[in-house]
Design a protein around this motif. Sequence first.
Motif, PDB file in Angstrom:
ATOM      1  N   VAL A  38     -11.937 141.062  45.186  1.00  0.00           N
ATOM      2  CA  VAL A  38     -11.003 140.007  44.788  1.00  0.00           C
ATOM      3  C   VAL A  38      -9.914 140.586  43.892  1.00  0.00           C
ATOM      4  CG1 VAL A  38     -10.746 137.895  43.428  1.00  0.00           C
ATOM      5  CG2 VAL A  38     -12.654 138.123  45.029  1.00  0.00           C
ATOM      6  N   LYS A  39     -10.301 141.416  42.927  1.00  0.00           N
ATOM      7  CA  LYS A  39      -9.318 142.055  42.046  1.00  0.00           C
ATOM      8  C   LYS A  39      -8.378 142.944  42.843  1.00  0.00           C
ATOM      9  CE  LYS A  39     -12.125 142.097  37.825  1.00  0.00           C
ATOM     10  NZ  LYS A  39     -12.808 142.960  36.815  1.00  0.00           N
ATOM     11  N   ARG A  40      -8.939 143.667  43.810  1.00  0.00           N
ATOM     12  CA  ARG A  40      -8.107 144.540  44.640  1.00  0.00           C
ATOM     13  C   ARG A  40      -7.085 143.740  45.417  1.00  0.00           C
ATOM     14  NH1 ARG A  40     -10.159 146.809  50.283  1.00  0.00           N
ATOM     15  NH2 ARG A  40      -9.867 144.571  50.607  1.00  0.00           N
ATOM     16  N   ASP A  41      -7.520 142.632  46.007  1.00  0.00           N
ATOM     17  CA  ASP A  41      -6.610 141.812  46.811  1.00  0.00           C
ATOM     18  C   ASP A  41      -5.470 141.252  45.973  1.00  0.00           C
ATOM     19  OD1 ASP A  41      -8.171 142.269  49.030  1.00  0.00           O
ATOM     20  OD2 ASP A  41      -9.363 140.430  48.783  1.00  0.00           O
ATOM     21  N   ILE A  42      -5.754 140.946  44.727  1.00  0.00           N
ATOM     22  CA  ILE A  42      -4.739 140.330  43.864  1.00  0.00           C
ATOM     23  C   ILE A  42      -3.790 141.370  43.289  1.00  0.00           C
ATOM     24  CG2 ILE A  42      -4.364 139.033  41.719  1.00  0.00           C
ATOM     25  CD1 ILE A  42      -7.022 137.624  42.283  1.00  0.00           C
ATOM     26  N   VAL A  43      -4.370 142.485  42.803  1.00  0.00           N
ATOM     27  CA  VAL A  43      -3.579 143.471  42.068  1.00  0.00           C
ATOM     28  C   VAL A  43      -2.744 144.349  42.996  1.00  0.00           C
ATOM     29  CG1 VAL A  43      -3.689 145.476  40.549  1.00  0.00           C
ATOM     30  CG2 VAL A  43      -5.169 143.505  40.121  1.00  0.00           C
ATOM     31  N   THR A  44      -3.354 144.863  44.077  1.00  0.00           N
ATOM     32  CA  THR A  44      -2.669 145.868  44.886  1.00  0.00           C
ATOM     33  C   THR A  44      -1.495 145.313  45.685  1.00  0.00           C
ATOM     34  OG1 THR A  44      -4.275 145.508  46.682  1.00  0.00           O
ATOM     35  CG2 THR A  44      -4.736 147.270  45.106  1.00  0.00           C
ATOM     36  N   THR A  93       2.391 123.978  49.787  1.00  0.00           N
ATOM     37  CA  THR A  93       1.319 124.459  48.918  1.00  0.00           C
ATOM     38  C   THR A  93      -0.019 124.437  49.640  1.00  0.00           C
ATOM     39  OG1 THR A  93       2.487 123.678  46.934  1.00  0.00           O
ATOM     40  CG2 THR A  93       0.125 124.109  46.720  1.00  0.00           C
ATOM     41  N   ALA A  94      -0.296 123.336  50.327  1.00  0.00           N
ATOM     42  CA  ALA A  94      -1.553 123.234  51.084  1.00  0.00           C
ATOM     43  C   ALA A  94      -1.558 124.200  52.263  1.00  0.00           C
ATOM     44  CB  ALA A  94      -1.755 121.799  51.562  1.00  0.00           C
ATOM     45  N   TRP A  95      -0.446 124.266  52.987  1.00  0.00           N
ATOM     46  CA  TRP A  95      -0.375 125.119  54.173  1.00  0.00           C
ATOM     47  C   TRP A  95      -0.501 126.593  53.817  1.00  0.00           C
ATOM     48  CZ3 TRP A  95      -0.775 125.284  59.222  1.00  0.00           C
ATOM     49  CH2 TRP A  95      -0.259 126.378  59.900  1.00  0.00           C
ATOM     50  N   THR A  96       0.103 127.007  52.704  1.00  0.00           N
ATOM     51  CA  THR A  96       0.099 128.416  52.329  1.00  0.00           C
ATOM     52  C   THR A  96      -1.312 128.923  52.096  1.00  0.00           C
ATOM     53  OG1 THR A  96       2.295 128.231  51.316  1.00  0.00           O
ATOM     54  CG2 THR A  96       0.951 130.106  50.663  1.00  0.00           C
ATOM     55  N   TYR A  97      -2.169 128.083  51.483  1.00  0.00           N
ATOM     56  CA  TYR A  97      -3.547 128.521  51.246  1.00  0.00           C
ATOM     57  C   TYR A  97      -4.267 128.761  52.569  1.00  0.00           C
ATOM     58  CZ  TYR A  97      -8.412 128.555  49.776  1.00  0.00           C
ATOM     59  OH  TYR A  97      -9.735 128.915  49.586  1.00  0.00           O
ATOM     60  N   PHE A  98      -4.131 127.835  53.499  1.00  0.00           N
ATOM     61  CA  PHE A  98      -4.755 128.024  54.809  1.00  0.00           C
ATOM     62  C   PHE A  98      -4.194 129.255  55.505  1.00  0.00           C
ATOM     63  CE2 PHE A  98      -3.859 127.499  59.344  1.00  0.00           C
ATOM     64  CZ  PHE A  98      -5.154 127.577  59.856  1.00  0.00           C
ATOM     65  N   LYS A  99      -2.875 129.393  55.496  1.00  0.00           N
ATOM     66  CA  LYS A  99      -2.229 130.503  56.199  1.00  0.00           C
ATOM     67  C   LYS A  99      -2.666 131.852  55.631  1.00  0.00           C
ATOM     68  CE  LYS A  99       1.682 132.089  55.061  1.00  0.00           C
ATOM     69  NZ  LYS A  99       3.103 132.307  54.701  1.00  0.00           N
ATOM     70  N   GLU A 100      -2.721 131.968  54.306  1.00  0.00           N
ATOM     71  CA  GLU A 100      -3.115 133.228  53.683  1.00  0.00           C
ATOM     72  C   GLU A 100      -4.570 133.573  53.987  1.00  0.00           C
ATOM     73  OE1 GLU A 100      -1.280 135.400  52.081  1.00  0.00           O
ATOM     74  OE2 GLU A 100       0.546 134.233  52.274  1.00  0.00           O
ATOM     75  N   ASN A 134      -7.389 134.098  47.320  1.00  0.00           N
ATOM     76  CA  ASN A 134      -6.318 133.150  47.626  1.00  0.00           C
ATOM     77  C   ASN A 134      -6.455 131.856  46.818  1.00  0.00           C
ATOM     78  OD1 ASN A 134      -4.748 134.599  49.502  1.00  0.00           O
ATOM     79  ND2 ASN A 134      -6.208 134.175  51.128  1.00  0.00           N
ATOM     80  N   LEU A 135      -7.656 131.593  46.310  1.00  0.00           N
ATOM     81  CA  LEU A 135      -7.827 130.439  45.421  1.00  0.00           C
ATOM     82  C   LEU A 135      -7.008 130.609  44.153  1.00  0.00           C
ATOM     83  CD1 LEU A 135     -11.633 129.540  45.626  1.00  0.00           C
ATOM     84  CD2 LEU A 135      -9.705 128.085  46.275  1.00  0.00           C
ATOM     85  N   LEU A 136      -6.944 131.838  43.641  1.00  0.00           N
ATOM     86  CA  LEU A 136      -6.129 132.095  42.451  1.00  0.00           C
ATOM     87  C   LEU A 136      -4.658 131.873  42.755  1.00  0.00           C
ATOM     88  CD1 LEU A 136      -5.869 133.051  39.532  1.00  0.00           C
ATOM     89  CD2 LEU A 136      -5.846 135.404  40.365  1.00  0.00           C
ATOM     90  N   LYS A 137      -4.213 132.347  43.919  1.00  0.00           N
ATOM     91  CA  LYS A 137      -2.823 132.128  44.323  1.00  0.00           C
ATOM     92  C   LYS A 137      -2.543 130.634  44.470  1.00  0.00           C
ATOM     93  CE  LYS A 137      -2.943 136.445  46.969  1.00  0.00           C
ATOM     94  NZ  LYS A 137      -2.801 137.064  48.317  1.00  0.00           N
ATOM     95  N   LEU A 138      -3.520 129.908  45.035  1.00  0.00           N
ATOM     96  CA  LEU A 138      -3.365 128.460  45.166  1.00  0.00           C
ATOM     97  C   LEU A 138      -3.233 127.812  43.802  1.00  0.00           C
ATOM     98  CD1 LEU A 138      -3.428 125.819  46.839  1.00  0.00           C
ATOM     99  CD2 LEU A 138      -5.928 125.883  46.655  1.00  0.00           C
ATOM    100  N   ILE A 174     -12.083 122.489  52.931  1.00  0.00           N
ATOM    101  CA  ILE A 174     -11.764 122.389  54.362  1.00  0.00           C
ATOM    102  C   ILE A 174     -10.703 123.420  54.758  1.00  0.00           C
ATOM    103  CG2 ILE A 174     -10.767 120.919  56.145  1.00  0.00           C
ATOM    104  CD1 ILE A 174     -12.001 118.525  54.680  1.00  0.00           C
ATOM    105  N   MET A 175      -9.658 123.543  53.930  1.00  0.00           N
ATOM    106  CA  MET A 175      -8.598 124.506  54.232  1.00  0.00           C
ATOM    107  C   MET A 175      -9.125 125.933  54.216  1.00  0.00           C
ATOM    108  SD  MET A 175      -5.202 123.018  52.293  1.00  0.00           S
ATOM    109  CE  MET A 175      -6.007 122.732  50.701  1.00  0.00           C
ATOM    110  N   GLY A 176      -9.921 126.272  53.185  1.00  0.00           N
ATOM    111  CA  GLY A 176     -10.451 127.618  53.082  1.00  0.00           C
ATOM    112  C   GLY A 176     -11.439 127.942  54.188  1.00  0.00           C
ATOM    113  N   THR A 177     -12.325 126.993  54.501  1.00  0.00           N
ATOM    114  CA  THR A 177     -13.330 127.220  55.545  1.00  0.00           C
ATOM    115  C   THR A 177     -12.692 127.355  56.920  1.00  0.00           C
ATOM    116  OG1 THR A 177     -14.900 125.894  54.253  1.00  0.00           O
ATOM    117  CG2 THR A 177     -15.483 126.342  56.523  1.00  0.00           C
ATOM    118  N   THR A 178     -11.693 126.525  57.187  1.00  0.00           N
ATOM    119  CA  THR A 178     -10.996 126.605  58.474  1.00  0.00           C
ATOM    120  C   THR A 178     -10.274 127.944  58.619  1.00  0.00           C
ATOM    121  OG1 THR A 178     -10.659 124.201  58.442  1.00  0.00           O
ATOM    122  CG2 THR A 178      -9.346 125.467  60.004  1.00  0.00           C
TER     123      THR A 178
END
Length: 287
Positions: A38-44, A93-100, A134-138, A174-178
């Motif tokens: 998770v740290k790698r995905d956020i920082v790098t 905002t909602a779409w970006t979380y699903f898309k990412e 992506n939850l942090l980005k959300l 729902i967005m994250g699971t999908t």
Amino acid sequence: MNKTESKEWLYEINSEKSLFDFNFKEIWRYKDLLVLFVKRDIVTVYKQTVLGPLWFLIQPLFTSVIFTLVFNNVANIQTGTVPSFLFNLAGITAWTYFKECLTGTSNTFTKNASIFGKVYFPRVIMPMSITVSNLLKLGIQLSIFIGFYIYFVLSGSPVNPNANLVLFPAYVFIMGTTGLGLGMILSAMTTKYRDLTVLIGFGVQLLMYISAVPFPMGEILEKKPEYFWVFKYNPLAQIIEGFRYMTLDTGMFTWWGFFYALGFSLVVFFLGLGIFNRTEKSFVDTV
């Protein structure tokens, strides 16, 4: 201890497992690795950029401005009493979380083949880490949405949430699971068909327009009712519309649509998990 005596192993790595195996105990054992990913995905991602994490804010803001100019000012799509910019920002905002979640997990095998081929750990941790990061980005993007929300309320705009706001965690789930389920399916397919990586980006852009992101579903029902079924049976459109309904109190919300989207997300997740678990056994031979 006699060598002939049987030993009780602490861990056992076995290729024989159920297609829908989701070993919570093993995932919990590797929780530190999950945190590191998770740290790698956020920082790098933004490590060597000028603006860094500010891109989390700039992307939805610029997209909302463009949608407002094109769809609301030029195409004259109405958003009722809700300010067009806030309406678009909620949907994006909602779409970006699903898309990412979808795009991030869709190349799990091809991107991490070198790691998977050398070290053992539950492979599902990798796409899970992308969904969690992506939850942090959300959260960051929700903060900018809340900021503009307060601004418009203080400006006298008739926007307010409703009782459905208690469903917010459910919509995030729902967005994250999908996104996770579809991403795992695509990640398995890209191990054999590399050109899918090109189609994914193009397909996600098209999917956004049939998911009612830049316009309300009510506009389709009023102006093009013959095409409304496309949006009605699109679970992503139900998610976006439900998210806007609970935050802005505008749009078309039905419990049928909510449970339809929830059921779809669970089916896609377990289907994706089965395909993912099956592919991880032999993907090294094809990547």
